[in-house]
Design an enzyme around this catalytic site. Structure first.
Site, PDB file in Angstrom:
ATOM      1  N   CYS A   1      95.758  95.538 110.514  1.00 57.96           N
ATOM      2  CA  CYS A   1      94.847  94.490 110.027  1.00 57.96           C
ATOM      3  C   CYS A   1      94.114  93.813 111.174  1.00 57.96           C
ATOM      4  O   CYS A   1      93.207  92.994 110.923  1.00 57.96           O
ATOM      5  CB  CYS A   1      95.593  93.359 109.307  1.00 57.96           C
TER       6      CYS A   1
ATOM      7  N   HIS B   1      96.995  87.388 105.231  1.00 54.47           N
ATOM      8  CA  HIS B   1      96.783  88.614 104.444  1.00 54.47           C
ATOM      9  C   HIS B   1      97.942  88.736 103.450  1.00 54.47           C
ATOM     10  O   HIS B   1      99.086  88.848 103.842  1.00 54.47           O
ATOM     11  CB  HIS B   1      96.725  89.828 105.370  1.00 54.47           C
TER      12      HIS B   1
ATOM     13  N   HIS C   1      99.678  90.410  99.780  1.00 54.08           N
ATOM     14  CA  HIS C   1      99.748  91.512  98.810  1.00 54.08           C
ATOM     15  C   HIS C   1     100.215  90.980  97.461  1.00 54.08           C
ATOM     16  O   HIS C   1     101.005  91.625  96.787  1.00 54.08           O
ATOM     17  CB  HIS C   1     100.741  92.576  99.297  1.00 54.08           C
TER      18      HIS C   1
ATOM     19  N   GLU D   1      90.189  73.532  87.954  1.00 52.76           N
ATOM     20  CA  GLU D   1      90.323  72.471  88.943  1.00 52.76           C
ATOM     21  C   GLU D   1      90.665  72.997  90.331  1.00 52.76           C
ATOM     22  O   GLU D   1      90.228  72.433  91.337  1.00 52.76           O
ATOM     23  CB  GLU D   1      91.416  71.485  88.488  1.00 52.76           C
TER      24      GLU D   1
ATOM     25  N   HIS E   1      94.901  96.317  96.412  1.00 60.03           N
ATOM     26  CA  HIS E   1      95.567  96.146  97.699  1.00 60.03           C
ATOM     27  C   HIS E   1      96.022  94.695  97.934  1.00 60.03           C
ATOM     28  O   HIS E   1      97.208  94.427  98.029  1.00 60.03           O
ATOM     29  CB  HIS E   1      94.594  96.632  98.783  1.00 60.03           C
TER      30      HIS E   1
END
Lengths: 236, 236, 236, 236
Positions: free
Chosen positions: B96, B114, B116, B143, B193
């Site tokens: 990443c 990140h 998942h 909201e 993903h």
């Protein structure tokens, strides 16, 4: 905490003199507590086993998995004979023992996790019949596939699902056949029951178990939400 | 606990001599444990990165995120070169990394998460195709939108969703294009993903990640429950 | 732990000299951590306020609720004026303040909880329009109704749901009207937003919030599962 | 931790001189905290009771179950008379007391758990009417059945469901009739309310409660997902 250990995964077959029993036993207890929190071993269900060289460690049967202690663990030799029982002599070896042994023998596994996750139980109901006693789930195009050894995003993960039996030990033959028929799988599910997931060591067994569970959760929710083929290749 | 720090968010670019490495590394470990509890980084998935001035800290790849320790963190310079590796030399930098770097470079982010999360993965399946490789989710009248910088209750939050690729690093170009095409977004999702969410610092990255996850959960459950247009503007 | 306190609920108006500030502040922090675990205050959402006599304590705005500390709490007088701010001067009073004050003023509440629970947000979408800006959910024949003051199993709990607004403070008028129109309710929900629940003290506010959330969860799942009128009076 | 105790389950009727009060009281508190985490006793709902010989211990009524302390527990004799009240004299005996007593009297139970789990509440809506006031859920071909005493995978677990009443104590007669009509059950559910599960001791009561809850969760999700008869014998 077993950070040091995890970061330097054991080779699969250290000589048994280097085995640190205490650490392995504590790791099994820690994994059991984690699985209880995840909802995979409620009601005394499920189990965990780790191999160190020729010695196999297994959590006992029929007890609250989140509360076992290191002295409750069984030790077996590579043939599956008990070489050391728990302090508490009322504890019994799990009926899963021959199933755990199959993964050690046929796949040279270093650890096996048996989960009763609701995600997996529901997913098995969607498995496609292949032959008597055997079904399969096909899972593809989900990033979590990359967490399974030998699988990429575009691959189809074939998860074999064997029919359940009245006695757990009677699953042994069909589980072994499934392992042999699906050489790329790291797991065999049991219809209406749960799943066996293994890995080269306990870290890989746990993380692959998490990936398979995630994939089963997504599969079930895709069916629930009626996701279509336009939305995802696994849609209906 | 890093209360003091959180309540007085760092300016984005302190001189690197004022950086307290240890605190940043511990904050990454704390966030990873929190994300594991939320179910967003199971199976070694996901990641966390924080910037302090010209130094970027990143959690390692392919390990159980809930168990990393401060000495497992990588340090990179602003160009993305590793300037200091973890003590444990077997650890690898995450694929990443170029995606995290894109948020730092294009958005002057202070931190990137990140995830998942199953909520996000399912939500991406509902994203509307805009052009090859790019889709979008439009979320409004909830909201929790107010938790996203620059968004109000009546605004439409456009969450870009890029197609997934076999290798994570191959997402870089499409993620950068999505960031540029959607200048108001604090997140880019990846189909089937997960998601990248950033903020001016780690507190904002985490709270925005929570808001986006909440919005995706509601979107998916609205579809599951067949909520109609009479019930909510996002209904069917 | 505040066991002693809970078991002997405070009278609503002790003289302010008997107020134990520290304990109230710690109770707010404890409740906030609990609400975070329940998923009701993610992304800095939600809030908690407790009254002791003429003094009102409120959690700050726009921060991670699970991490606030006792010195972060605001004190207000019964008119809603800040009498003591947090140590950290960058913290801001919540926009919910006038809403919390309405429950104190109109219902002589001892505590108010503001939740952003997904169960509540989804339930509001099913509320029946009564007049412009106001809807209602009718809930009956569920044991958890007994956890709401003045309600039994066969009663119909009418939960008013007011339309959401761009600014939280603009909810004040409609929330006050709903409180007056539904004199038996201990809660007002806000469409696509969340809920305000109060009680004579913080224990009742929290337990009533849990009951209302449970009722909303069941209502949503009954709709999702297409429960019919033969199965339950609230069925379709 | 009560590991030692669990591994050597008490015989059902030790002479009362061997009873270790403190341990029993702490076990009740521990189970209550666990049930709160599972979401089964929110909003002061639910309860736990354990028997040691002729002495019966019960959690108090109408309080936050996750916060009770050992001195909050009631002691009753085998006729159901209070023999020792809690230190805090404002605490009240639960209205469930006669229901708990029924399991002790009619089944020689060693412990009873009363849960308000959402899974169970939703499952009761699917129960089939047998006679006025009584319904039944039939559950089969799920591995978790093995966790219920006297049940195997292919057996049909008949879970009686009695209609709810305005006052909890008014459930006593129908609950007793259900216990007598279904001699193999370890649980009686109450429509739109919850469930009573017992066992020979507190470990079995808890693990059977977990198994029944799991079975109810699967039943509800099978209905939600429209699982068919081809997929599972309980399908539609």
């Amino acid at each position: 905490m077993t950070i040091g250990f995890k970061m330097e995964p054991v080779t699969a077959n250290p000589t048994s003199s280097t085995v640190n029993d205490r650490e392995v036993r504590e790791t099994i207890c820690e994994i059991c507590r984690n699985l209880y929190t995840l909802g995979w071993v409620s009601g005394t269900g499920g189990g965990v086993s780790i191999r160190r060289g020729e010695t196999i460690f297994m959590a006992p049967s029929g007890v609250e998995k989140e509360k076992i202690s290191p002295s409750d663990i069984f030790e077996l030799d590579i043939k599956g004979n008990i070489t050391r029982g728990p302090k508490n002599e009322t504890l019994k070896l799990t009926e899963c023992a021959p199933l755990f042994m199959s993964a050690y023998e046929l796949r040279d596994a270093g650890a096996v996790i048996h989960s009763h996750s609701p995600n997996v139980v529901l997913a098995t109901m969607y498995a496609k019949r292949i032959e008597p006693g055997l079904s399969v789930l096909e899972i593809t195009e989900l990033e979590m596939l990359k967490g399974l050894a030998g699988h990429g995003y575009h691959d189809v993960f074939e998860l074999p699902v064997v029919d359940n039996t009245a006695r757990e030990r009677d699953l042994t033959d069909s589980l072994r056949r499934a392992i042999e028929k699906y050489p790329r799988t790291c797991a065999v599910a049991v219809r209406n029951h749960g799943i066996y997931v293994w890995g080269k060591n306990e870290v890989q067994a746990k993380t692959q178990a998490e990936c398979v569970d995630f994939l089963c959760e997504i599969l079930v929710k895709m069916r629930q939400n009626k996701v279509t083929k336009e939305m995802h290749p696994m849609g209906i």
